[in-house]
Write a protein that holds these residues in place. Sequence first.
Motif, PDB file in Angstrom:
ATOM      1  N   UNK A 344      37.158  51.990 -24.128  1.00 62.32           N
ATOM      2  CA  UNK A 344      36.741  53.393 -24.162  1.00 62.32           C
ATOM      3  C   UNK A 344      37.154  54.165 -22.917  1.00 62.32           C
ATOM      4  N   UNK A 345      37.032  53.568 -21.741  1.00 62.44           N
ATOM      5  CA  UNK A 345      37.380  54.285 -20.516  1.00 62.44           C
ATOM      6  C   UNK A 345      38.880  54.532 -20.425  1.00 62.44           C
ATOM      7  N   UNK A 482      31.189  50.678 -30.819  1.00 62.91           N
ATOM      8  CA  UNK A 482      32.282  51.535 -30.350  1.00 62.91           C
ATOM      9  C   UNK A 482      31.739  52.914 -29.959  1.00 62.91           C
ATOM     10  N   UNK A 483      30.821  53.449 -30.755  1.00 63.10           N
ATOM     11  CA  UNK A 483      30.216  54.748 -30.436  1.00 63.10           C
ATOM     12  C   UNK A 483      29.422  54.676 -29.127  1.00 63.10           C
ATOM     13  N   UNK A 484      28.686  53.579 -28.939  1.00 60.36           N
ATOM     14  CA  UNK A 484      27.925  53.416 -27.708  1.00 60.36           C
ATOM     15  C   UNK A 484      28.852  53.364 -26.498  1.00 60.36           C
ATOM     16  N   UNK A 485      29.967  52.648 -26.627  1.00 63.26           N
ATOM     17  CA  UNK A 485      30.919  52.559 -25.518  1.00 63.26           C
ATOM     18  C   UNK A 485      31.561  53.906 -25.226  1.00 63.26           C
ATOM     19  N   UNK A 486      31.823  54.686 -26.261  1.00 59.97           N
ATOM     20  CA  UNK A 486      32.402  56.021 -26.060  1.00 59.97           C
ATOM     21  C   UNK A 486      31.422  56.950 -25.349  1.00 59.97           C
ATOM     22  N   UNK A 487      30.117  56.823 -25.661  1.00 64.23           N
ATOM     23  CA  UNK A 487      29.095  57.618 -24.969  1.00 64.23           C
ATOM     24  C   UNK A 487      29.096  57.290 -23.483  1.00 64.23           C
TER      25      UNK A 487
END
Length: 533
Positions: A344-345, A482-487
């Motif tokens: 994500x980063x 994946x959504x949590x990592x994007x947050x």
Amino acid sequence: MNRKTLVLPAVVGLLAPVLAACGSTESAGGGGKNAIVVGTTDQVVASKDNPAPLDPAVGYEAGLWNVLRQTVQTLTIAPRGGGAPVPEAARSCTFTDTENESYRCTLRAGLTFADGTPITAEDVKYSIQRVIDIKAESGPIALLSNIDTIETKGDDQIVFHLRTPDATFPYKLATPAAGIVPKGKYPARGGRTGFQIDGSGPYTMKPEAEGDRVVRIELTRNPSYKGSLKVLNDKIELDLFPDAKAMGKAMDDGSIDMMTRAMSPEQASAMLVKPKDGVELTEMPSLAISYLGFNTKNPVVSKPVRQAIAQIVDRGEIAGKVYGSTAEPLYSLIPSSITGHTNSFFNKYGEPSTAKAAETLRKAGIKTPVKFTLHYTTDHYGAATADEFRALQRQLNASGLFDVSVEGEKWAQFRPEQKRGDYAAYGMGWFPDFPDPDSYTAPFLDENNFLNSPYRSIEAQRVLIPQSRREADRSAAAKTYEKLQDIVATDVPVLPIWQAKQYVAARDGVDGVEWAISATSELQLWELNRSDA
């Protein structure tokens, strides 16, 4: 429990160790009478803030769990090689509903504490309920806080009724937080002070302390132990060294048989290039990570500032120049070897760019250079931590956008100050409680989080974390993670830096080394034995 659907393929495929030097790896079985002496840099210290470090309701650090693992029993345990938890003090455990809200375990027959006292379902209830009731500030309460009620049926059945569905609950019962302890020796409403542990695990223990610090622990095979583990030795001596240099010297002069966590990058690299006679170096998978944390209420490290830091930090340089072969860059809270990982980063920020960071700060109207201090602990993660933070300081200051100083404190001071919010930015490491993406997201984002962080994401806490725990098939939760990592990449309450590799060095004739430390960095000393005994 549907064991097949809970297996994490990405982790299981990692768990074959790599032998990096010559020597025998065949287990001879049995255990000699001579103690196997194991060196570690883990620290066991009693302090004003934590006078009961080895109480399962209080201790919540990898080094403390490494001692508890040998001495207290849990209902379930992660099997050798990884995968879904299997019964340990229990003879069977299963969810009794399709929603994963009710979990029942039946105890093994004839289970006793080391002193011969029978263990009943009430002892299990007492042990786990006291963790919830004590709610130690730096303790493992978050792992068990989803328990609504604990019901016992007869002497051998325990039923856990959960507040919300949680397919990861069997993993949480496999942690030392759920260790079974005797009522008479562990108070219901407070921690047991001192360094003694009493339980029903594979070993009994005798600690040797100098002042407020344990320097040696003698582990003797528990003749009363009944469980799923096969204990391959009679005695282990665990020597606790102040640093990797002292541990290496003890290995060189023959006073220890094995060096475990944590060898320094220099020690591992040197042995990879030039193996020592009579010593075997084993490379093992690791799920440990390093990261920066931020006090998100501190205006000095506002969201745009944190995003600019994320845009500048060069993880590859830090991993390569500071840690060499013992680390690799990490672009998410969830390591690359865990199901659900996404970069994500990197996806958001790409390669390090001072120009992009400057634009982020300019748009937010933030005057540069931004001045703050990076704090780190000098005695908890190894000597290379100081080099890592000097490298971070150089990278940030070289951009011209920051004026960063670094300051190191001993862990006994660092941890309470970090939890109080005294630091704008600080460095930490994380050893997961169990090999599941939940153990990399909930401890940082959920209520009662490990960092005591003021950061709050309603979407993460109220929607995504509960949603991820409903999936018995953990791979089915990948999109949620994946959504949590994007947050995390967008808000940057924490900034992942690198993922570790781990090495263990042992003398010829010590077998089982490849199984003696798990991917979550927990010691499994019952696996060791001597082929020359």
